[in-house]
Design a protein around this motif. Structure first.
Motif, PDB file in Angstrom:
ATOM      1  N   ILE A 270       0.844  -1.204   0.000  1.00  0.00           N
ATOM      2  CA  ILE A 270       0.000   0.000   0.000  1.00  0.00           C
ATOM      3  C   ILE A 270       0.877   1.251   0.000  1.00  0.00           C
ATOM      4  O   ILE A 270       0.612   2.222  -0.725  1.00  0.00           O
ATOM      5  CB  ILE A 270      -0.942  -0.030   1.216  1.00  0.00           C
ATOM      6  CG1 ILE A 270      -2.005  -1.126   1.015  1.00  0.00           C
ATOM      7  CG2 ILE A 270      -1.606   1.327   1.433  1.00  0.00           C
ATOM      8  CD1 ILE A 270      -2.828  -1.431   2.247  1.00  0.00           C
ATOM      9  N   GLY A 271       1.948   1.239   0.796  1.00  0.00           N
ATOM     10  CA  GLY A 271       2.888   2.362   0.771  1.00  0.00           C
ATOM     11  C   GLY A 271       3.564   2.507  -0.577  1.00  0.00           C
ATOM     12  O   GLY A 271       3.774   3.627  -1.073  1.00  0.00           O
ATOM     13  N   ALA A 272       3.910   1.375  -1.202  1.00  0.00           N
ATOM     14  CA  ALA A 272       4.561   1.409  -2.514  1.00  0.00           C
ATOM     15  C   ALA A 272       3.647   2.024  -3.568  1.00  0.00           C
ATOM     16  O   ALA A 272       4.093   2.831  -4.414  1.00  0.00           O
ATOM     17  CB  ALA A 272       4.979  -0.004  -2.922  1.00  0.00           C
ATOM     18  N   ILE A 273       2.374   1.672  -3.542  1.00  0.00           N
ATOM     19  CA  ILE A 273       1.416   2.240  -4.501  1.00  0.00           C
ATOM     20  C   ILE A 273       1.313   3.754  -4.315  1.00  0.00           C
ATOM     21  O   ILE A 273       1.272   4.519  -5.291  1.00  0.00           O
ATOM     22  CB  ILE A 273       0.050   1.555  -4.338  1.00  0.00           C
ATOM     23  CG1 ILE A 273       0.132   0.095  -4.807  1.00  0.00           C
ATOM     24  CG2 ILE A 273      -1.028   2.302  -5.114  1.00  0.00           C
ATOM     25  CD1 ILE A 273      -1.091  -0.729  -4.462  1.00  0.00           C
ATOM     26  N   ALA A 274       1.294   4.205  -3.066  1.00  0.00           N
ATOM     27  CA  ALA A 274       1.234   5.641  -2.801  1.00  0.00           C
ATOM     28  C   ALA A 274       2.450   6.360  -3.382  1.00  0.00           C
ATOM     29  O   ALA A 274       2.335   7.468  -3.940  1.00  0.00           O
ATOM     30  CB  ALA A 274       1.141   5.889  -1.299  1.00  0.00           C
ATOM     31  N   ASP A 293      -0.414 -11.489   1.905  1.00  0.00           N
ATOM     32  CA  ASP A 293      -1.238 -11.634   3.122  1.00  0.00           C
ATOM     33  C   ASP A 293      -2.722 -11.594   2.818  1.00  0.00           C
ATOM     34  O   ASP A 293      -3.500 -12.307   3.414  1.00  0.00           O
ATOM     35  CB  ASP A 293      -0.960 -10.572   4.212  1.00  0.00           C
ATOM     36  CG  ASP A 293       0.320 -10.828   4.966  1.00  0.00           C
ATOM     37  OD1 ASP A 293       0.818 -11.978   4.929  1.00  0.00           O
ATOM     38  OD2 ASP A 293       0.856  -9.880   5.574  1.00  0.00           O
ATOM     39  N   ASP A 294      -3.149 -10.696   1.909  1.00  0.00           N
ATOM     40  CA  ASP A 294      -4.562 -10.427   1.629  1.00  0.00           C
ATOM     41  C   ASP A 294      -5.250  -9.820   2.844  1.00  0.00           C
ATOM     42  O   ASP A 294      -6.162 -10.408   3.442  1.00  0.00           O
ATOM     43  CB  ASP A 294      -5.320 -11.675   1.146  1.00  0.00           C
ATOM     44  CG  ASP A 294      -6.656 -11.299   0.491  1.00  0.00           C
ATOM     45  OD1 ASP A 294      -6.789 -10.138   0.065  1.00  0.00           O
ATOM     46  OD2 ASP A 294      -7.554 -12.161   0.422  1.00  0.00           O
ATOM     47  N   LEU A 295      -4.807  -8.625   3.215  1.00  0.00           N
ATOM     48  CA  LEU A 295      -5.481  -7.846   4.254  1.00  0.00           C
ATOM     49  C   LEU A 295      -6.948  -7.636   3.896  1.00  0.00           C
ATOM     50  O   LEU A 295      -7.315  -7.616   2.713  1.00  0.00           O
ATOM     51  CB  LEU A 295      -4.828  -6.466   4.391  1.00  0.00           C
ATOM     52  CG  LEU A 295      -3.415  -6.350   4.960  1.00  0.00           C
ATOM     53  CD1 LEU A 295      -2.967  -4.898   4.858  1.00  0.00           C
ATOM     54  CD2 LEU A 295      -3.382  -6.813   6.394  1.00  0.00           C
ATOM     55  N   ASP A 296      -7.781  -7.415   4.897  1.00  0.00           N
ATOM     56  CA  ASP A 296      -9.191  -7.147   4.648  1.00  0.00           C
ATOM     57  C   ASP A 296      -9.375  -5.947   3.717  1.00  0.00           C
ATOM     58  O   ASP A 296     -10.297  -5.916   2.899  1.00  0.00           O
ATOM     59  CB  ASP A 296      -9.915  -6.881   5.970  1.00  0.00           C
ATOM     60  CG  ASP A 296     -10.010  -8.126   6.836  1.00  0.00           C
ATOM     61  OD1 ASP A 296      -9.827  -9.230   6.297  1.00  0.00           O
ATOM     62  OD2 ASP A 296     -10.259  -7.988   8.051  1.00  0.00           O
ATOM     63  N   VAL A 297      -8.499  -4.963   3.869  1.00  0.00           N
ATOM     64  CA  VAL A 297      -8.655  -3.729   3.087  1.00  0.00           C
ATOM     65  C   VAL A 297      -8.178  -3.886   1.650  1.00  0.00           C
ATOM     66  O   VAL A 297      -8.518  -3.070   0.790  1.00  0.00           O
ATOM     67  CB  VAL A 297      -7.869  -2.576   3.781  1.00  0.00           C
ATOM     68  CG1 VAL A 297      -6.355  -2.770   3.630  1.00  0.00           C
ATOM     69  CG2 VAL A 297      -8.287  -1.218   3.257  1.00  0.00           C
ATOM     70  N   ALA A 298      -7.429  -4.948   1.337  1.00  0.00           N
ATOM     71  CA  ALA A 298      -6.800  -5.074   0.021  1.00  0.00           C
ATOM     72  C   ALA A 298      -7.813  -5.038  -1.118  1.00  0.00           C
ATOM     73  O   ALA A 298      -7.553  -4.461  -2.177  1.00  0.00           O
ATOM     74  CB  ALA A 298      -5.988  -6.369  -0.046  1.00  0.00           C
ATOM     75  N   GLU A 299      -8.961  -5.632  -0.889  1.00  0.00           N
ATOM     76  CA  GLU A 299      -9.992  -5.693  -1.936  1.00  0.00           C
ATOM     77  C   GLU A 299     -10.671  -4.349  -2.168  1.00  0.00           C
ATOM     78  O   GLU A 299     -11.270  -4.126  -3.217  1.00  0.00           O
ATOM     79  CB  GLU A 299     -11.037  -6.747  -1.535  1.00  0.00           C
ATOM     80  CG  GLU A 299     -12.104  -7.009  -2.569  1.00  0.00           C
ATOM     81  CD  GLU A 299     -13.080  -8.080  -2.133  1.00  0.00           C
ATOM     82  OE1 GLU A 299     -14.007  -8.378  -2.916  1.00  0.00           O
ATOM     83  OE2 GLU A 299     -12.917  -8.616  -1.013  1.00  0.00           O
ATOM     84  N   TYR A 300     -10.557  -3.426  -1.200  1.00  0.00           N
ATOM     85  CA  TYR A 300     -11.341  -2.197  -1.242  1.00  0.00           C
ATOM     86  C   TYR A 300     -10.492  -0.948  -1.454  1.00  0.00           C
ATOM     87  O   TYR A 300     -10.975   0.171  -1.293  1.00  0.00           O
ATOM     88  CB  TYR A 300     -12.151  -2.072   0.049  1.00  0.00           C
ATOM     89  CG  TYR A 300     -13.048  -3.272   0.259  1.00  0.00           C
ATOM     90  CD1 TYR A 300     -14.212  -3.429  -0.492  1.00  0.00           C
ATOM     91  CD2 TYR A 300     -12.695  -4.270   1.146  1.00  0.00           C
ATOM     92  CE1 TYR A 300     -15.019  -4.546  -0.345  1.00  0.00           C
ATOM     93  CE2 TYR A 300     -13.503  -5.395   1.309  1.00  0.00           C
ATOM     94  CZ  TYR A 300     -14.649  -5.526   0.571  1.00  0.00           C
ATOM     95  OH  TYR A 300     -15.452  -6.635   0.711  1.00  0.00           O
ATOM     96  N   LEU A 301      -9.230  -1.119  -1.821  1.00  0.00           N
ATOM     97  CA  LEU A 301      -8.415   0.029  -2.205  1.00  0.00           C
ATOM     98  C   LEU A 301      -8.944   0.624  -3.502  1.00  0.00           C
ATOM     99  O   LEU A 301      -9.689  -0.028  -4.254  1.00  0.00           O
ATOM    100  CB  LEU A 301      -6.962  -0.416  -2.387  1.00  0.00           C
ATOM    101  CG  LEU A 301      -6.269  -1.000  -1.150  1.00  0.00           C
ATOM    102  CD1 LEU A 301      -4.904  -1.561  -1.528  1.00  0.00           C
ATOM    103  CD2 LEU A 301      -6.132   0.048  -0.066  1.00  0.00           C
ATOM    104  N   SER A 302      -8.573   1.874  -3.781  1.00  0.00           N
ATOM    105  CA  SER A 302      -9.055   2.498  -5.015  1.00  0.00           C
ATOM    106  C   SER A 302      -8.636   1.683  -6.237  1.00  0.00           C
ATOM    107  O   SER A 302      -9.371   1.615  -7.231  1.00  0.00           O
ATOM    108  CB  SER A 302      -8.527   3.928  -5.122  1.00  0.00           C
ATOM    109  OG  SER A 302      -7.105   3.934  -5.054  1.00  0.00           O
ATOM    110  N   THR A 303      -7.450   1.070  -6.157  1.00  0.00           N
ATOM    111  CA  THR A 303      -7.055   0.039  -7.120  1.00  0.00           C
ATOM    112  C   THR A 303      -6.876  -1.249  -6.315  1.00  0.00           C
ATOM    113  O   THR A 303      -5.882  -1.408  -5.601  1.00  0.00           O
ATOM    114  CB  THR A 303      -5.741   0.401  -7.833  1.00  0.00           C
ATOM    115  OG1 THR A 303      -5.843   1.699  -8.411  1.00  0.00           O
ATOM    116  CG2 THR A 303      -5.422  -0.623  -8.913  1.00  0.00           C
ATOM    117  N   ALA A 347      -6.588  -5.739  -9.407  1.00  0.00           N
ATOM    118  CA  ALA A 347      -6.368  -4.715 -10.433  1.00  0.00           C
ATOM    119  C   ALA A 347      -4.972  -4.108 -10.449  1.00  0.00           C
ATOM    120  O   ALA A 347      -4.706  -3.236 -11.276  1.00  0.00           O
ATOM    121  CB  ALA A 347      -7.407  -3.599 -10.264  1.00  0.00           C
ATOM    122  N   THR A 348      -4.061  -4.535  -9.565  1.00  0.00           N
ATOM    123  CA  THR A 348      -2.750  -3.872  -9.514  1.00  0.00           C
ATOM    124  C   THR A 348      -1.701  -4.551 -10.384  1.00  0.00           C
ATOM    125  O   THR A 348      -0.537  -4.172 -10.342  1.00  0.00           O
ATOM    126  CB  THR A 348      -2.225  -3.794  -8.062  1.00  0.00           C
ATOM    127  OG1 THR A 348      -2.119  -5.118  -7.522  1.00  0.00           O
ATOM    128  CG2 THR A 348      -3.128  -2.937  -7.197  1.00  0.00           C
TER     129      THR A 348
END
Length: 356
Positions: A270-274, A293-303, A347-348
């Motif tokens: 997530i930091g790398a994408i930023a 890992d597949d964090l819970d938030v991974a599916e709901y990022l803008s990408t 999508a990444t």
């Protein structure tokens, strides 16, 4: 043997029963119509009691509200039904998920947990935590998230079962149970996914070198590149945090111009994408990213993030089931079991820029 307890009832069917007198094994035996010794055998989980008698005693226990005293029972059975856990990095997503699953299994099987968290990666501190748990009379030790401890194995006595949740054992015991994700193969799969999309190479942002999981993911990435005859780029390194992933990605963009990066955990990804977006670039059009890992938030990022899913609950439950079987005297034939991680394509990731 009569046992002390804390629950009190008044049994109106027994005129000699004074109000608030503690319920004893004698009361249960009288209600069930069996001997006190038979009640003791059922309460302490001993075999060779007829099923009909066992059911009758359990019914009497329910009716009278009898609660055996755990301390007194442990004197009879020499069982504490307590498991010790040494937790490293427990604030991180993976370790905290493992601890939650361990607690759930232990509670369901009637075991209490003692959890000690170590503040550093020092081998002496970890051994001290193990020793402190042994002083509590634990019947099993769980080592959560293995670290490299300077090549020195932890000392655990032969009469205490030991389980490492991870890919590599930490103790000096040949019968140490090891259950975790197959992180090496997962890293091979993640890197292979990016190469299959047409990227000429894949860079890597690794976790701290003291963690076994970080080294296994790095080694799997390297093996995938070498297997294709590709040069292995220099590793960028983080500390599992989003900030460290951001900084590592800035360095890669400045020095290496990557089109694909395998990142050792989702938070760093997530930091790398930023960092990529701050540089005026896009994911995945300019740089593809795979996390882990597949964090819970991974599916709901803008990408939404492509990542390797670890089944933390699965291997924690598998490991605890094996540990409890070992404590009960029926250890599994195989002491090591690795659970595959799965690639979750979102999508990444995409083809490299200017690909035909």
């Amino acid at each position: 043997m009569s046992e002390p307890h804390t629950h009190h009832v008044h049994d109106p069917s027994d005129p000699s029963d004074a109000p608030r007198r503690p319920v004893s094994m004698v009361d249960v035996a009288r209600r069930a119509g069996v001997s006190q010794k038979t009640v003791s055998r059922v309460v302490n989980g001993e075999p060779h009691v007829r099923e009909e008698l066992r059911d009758r005693i359990h019914e009497a226990i329910r009716e009278l509200g009898y609660r055996p005293n755990a301390a007194a029972r442990s004197l009879v059975t020499r069982r504490t039904r307590r498991i010790g856990v040494v937790a490293f990095g427990a604030a991180l997503y993976g370790p905290s998920s493992v601890i939650a699953a361990i607690e759930s299994v232990a509670r369901a099987d009637g075991y209490a947990l003692s959890i000690l968290r170590t503040e550093t990666l020092d081998r002496h501190e970890v051994q001290g935590a193990v020793d402190a748990l042994l002083d509590q009379g634990v019947e099993g030790i769980v080592l959560s998230e293995p670290l490299y401890l300077g090549g020195a194995a932890l000392q655990v006595p032969e009469d205490v079962a030991v389980l490492t949740i991870g890919s590599q054992g930490l103790s000096d015991r040949e019968d140490e149970l090891v259950v975790g994700a197959d992180e090496f193969s997962a890293a091979l799969l993640a890197t292979g996914h990016l190469l299959a999309l047409g990227h000429a190479s894949v860079h890597h942002i690794a976790g701290p070198d003291a963690w076994v999981s970080s080294r296994l993911r790095r080694d799997g990435w390297r093996s995938a590149l070498e297997g294709e005859g590709l040069e292995v780029p220099e590793v960028a390194r983080g500390d599992w945090s989003p900030r460290s992933g951001f900084t590592a990605m800035q360095t890669l963009l400045r020095e290496a111009a990557p089109t694909a990066v395998f990142v050792a955990n989702d938070q760093m990804a997530i930091g790398a994408i930023a960092a990529i977006e701050q540089a005026g670039m896009r994911v995945p059009q300019d740089v593809s990213i795979v996390g882990f890992d597949d964090l819970d938030v991974a599916e709901y990022l803008s990408t939404p993030l492509t990542t390797m899913r670890q089944e933390f609950g699965v291997f924690a439950r598998l490991g605890m089931a094996r540990l409890i079987r070992t404590i009960d005297g029926t250890p599994p034939a195989e002491v090591r079991q690795l659970v595959p991680a799965s690639l979750v394509t979102r999508a990444t990731t995409g083809r490299p820029p200017h690909a035909p």
